[in-house]
Design a protein around this motif. Structure first.
Motif, mmCIF file in Angstrom:
data_model
loop_
_atom_site.group_PDB
_atom_site.id
_atom_site.type_symbol
_atom_site.label_atom_id
_atom_site.label_comp_id
_atom_site.label_asym_id
_atom_site.label_seq_id
_atom_site.Cartn_x
_atom_site.Cartn_y
_atom_site.Cartn_z
ATOM 1 N N CYS B 87 8.083 3.822 -3.655
ATOM 2 C CA CYS B 87 7.487 4.919 -4.427
ATOM 3 C C CYS B 87 6.431 4.363 -5.397
ATOM 4 C CB CYS B 87 8.582 5.659 -5.198
ATOM 5 S SG CYS B 87 7.942 7.059 -6.122
ATOM 6 N N LYS B 88 6.793 3.299 -6.076
ATOM 7 C CA LYS B 88 5.872 2.678 -7.040
ATOM 8 C C LYS B 88 4.592 2.204 -6.326
ATOM 9 C CE LYS B 88 7.592 -0.125 -10.297
ATOM 10 N NZ LYS B 88 8.105 -1.370 -10.937
ATOM 11 N N ARG B 89 4.781 1.585 -5.193
ATOM 12 C CA ARG B 89 3.630 1.071 -4.453
ATOM 13 C C ARG B 89 2.724 2.202 -3.975
ATOM 14 N NH1 ARG B 89 0.858 -2.531 -1.933
ATOM 15 N NH2 ARG B 89 0.233 -2.264 0.212
ATOM 16 N N GLN B 90 3.334 3.279 -3.495
ATOM 17 C CA GLN B 90 2.540 4.417 -3.021
ATOM 18 C C GLN B 90 1.719 5.019 -4.160
ATOM 19 O OE1 GLN B 90 2.055 5.481 0.110
ATOM 20 N NE2 GLN B 90 3.307 3.768 0.805
ATOM 21 N N LEU B 91 2.312 5.077 -5.334
ATOM 22 C CA LEU B 91 1.566 5.589 -6.498
ATOM 23 C C LEU B 91 0.432 4.641 -6.872
ATOM 24 C CD1 LEU B 91 4.574 6.857 -8.657
ATOM 25 C CD2 LEU B 91 2.961 8.256 -7.360
ATOM 26 N N TRP B 92 0.713 3.361 -6.783
ATOM 27 C CA TRP B 92 -0.341 2.367 -7.079
ATOM 28 C C TRP B 92 -1.514 2.510 -6.118
ATOM 29 C CZ3 TRP B 92 3.398 -2.372 -7.727
ATOM 30 C CH2 TRP B 92 3.772 -2.471 -9.068
ATOM 31 N N ILE B 93 -1.198 2.743 -4.848
ATOM 32 C CA ILE B 93 -2.272 2.883 -3.844
ATOM 33 C C ILE B 93 -3.183 4.052 -4.219
ATOM 34 C CG2 ILE B 93 -2.754 3.532 -1.438
ATOM 35 C CD1 ILE B 93 -0.247 1.848 -0.682
ATOM 36 N N LEU B 94 -2.554 5.171 -4.591
ATOM 37 C CA LEU B 94 -3.365 6.322 -5.003
ATOM 38 C C LEU B 94 -4.196 5.966 -6.238
ATOM 39 C CD1 LEU B 94 -0.825 9.251 -4.658
ATOM 40 C CD2 LEU B 94 -2.726 8.723 -3.144
#
Lengths: 89, 154
Positions: B87-94
């Motif tokens: 989840c954290k990584r997906q938010l970082w990508i955005l």
């Protein structure tokens, strides 16, 4: 036979405002690369254009001029460089 | 750096005969595929694992059954850890690849929202808290709403 010059057409926004989509480039393949030069290089199966931010004997760090739409690369080895942009048309 | 008009016309003519190779000036690797579903699915996974952890009961204080219990707890915690990180990584990508200056102008608290949501991912890792997961869900949903709104034509 490798000619010293090669033509490219730009696709994408990461080099705005310097280069825009559809812009044409002439790339000199035999020139020395310096910080500040625009270069064309191969990375992960794609041919990309970015600006050299810094360089050392092994690698170049490059970046798009449009910082909001660009990700830095700091792992461009010299053998991946096609050449530097010497003119647009 | 711009060539003279006549030379430019000559080159354009050559381009018609022999088109130039395309060079990409995209974000990173040209993908353009961004979404918020992955982050939300990761939150859901964490929610389910927290629920499972609360339901798990040791049927013995030692022996094979107790080991089974410990194994189940360990696995649930490990997967919760993994999905909170996803989840954290997906938010970082955005945050790093999708959202741009124009979005920050429109949603000035976007940095703070993503910062808090990614910190909440860490909270979900650290705890076995239903409330922490629920809070993360709200935060991700809010970012997903902004993402969806940013896709609408101005």
């Amino acid at each position: 036979m490798n000619f010293p010059f090669k033509r490219f057409v730009v696709s994408g926004e990461s080099m705005n405002p310097t280069l825009k989509t559809g812009g044409r480039l002439i790339v000199y393949r035999w020139g020395k690369i310096s910080a500040g030069d625009l270069i064309v290089f191969n990375q992960y199966g794609n041919t990309l254009v970015k600006r050299v931010v810094s360089k050392n004997n092994e690698k170049l760090e490059v970046r798009g001029d449009n910082h909001s739409d660009s990700v830095d690369y700091d792992d461009v080895t010299h053998d991946l460089v096609v050449g530097k942009v010497v003119a647009t048309y | 750096m711009k060539t003279s008009k006549s030379f430019s016309q000559l080159l354009r003519f050559i381009d018609k005969v022999s088109p130039p190779e395309q060079v990409l000036a995209h974000c990173d690797i040209p993908c353009g595929v961004y979404e918020t579903d992955s982050a939300m699915w990761a939150v859901e996974t964490c929610e389910k694992l927290v629920k499972k952890l609360h339901e798990l009961q040791p049927h013995a204080q030692s022996g094979p059954e107790y080991l089974e219990y410990l194994n189940s707890v360990s696995r649930a915690v490990a997967v919760k850890e993994e999905y909170a990180e996803i989840c954290k990584r997906q938010l970082w990508i955005l945050w790093t690849d999708y959202f741009k200056t124009e979005h920050l102008i429109k949603w000035p608290d976007l940095h703070e929202k993503i910062w808090k949501a990614t910190k909440q991912c860490s909270m979900v890792k650290r705890t076995v808290s239903v409330d922490a997961c629920a809070q993360l869900r709200l935060m991700v949903a809010e970012i997903a709403d902004i993402f969806a709104a940013s896709k609408q034509p101005a």
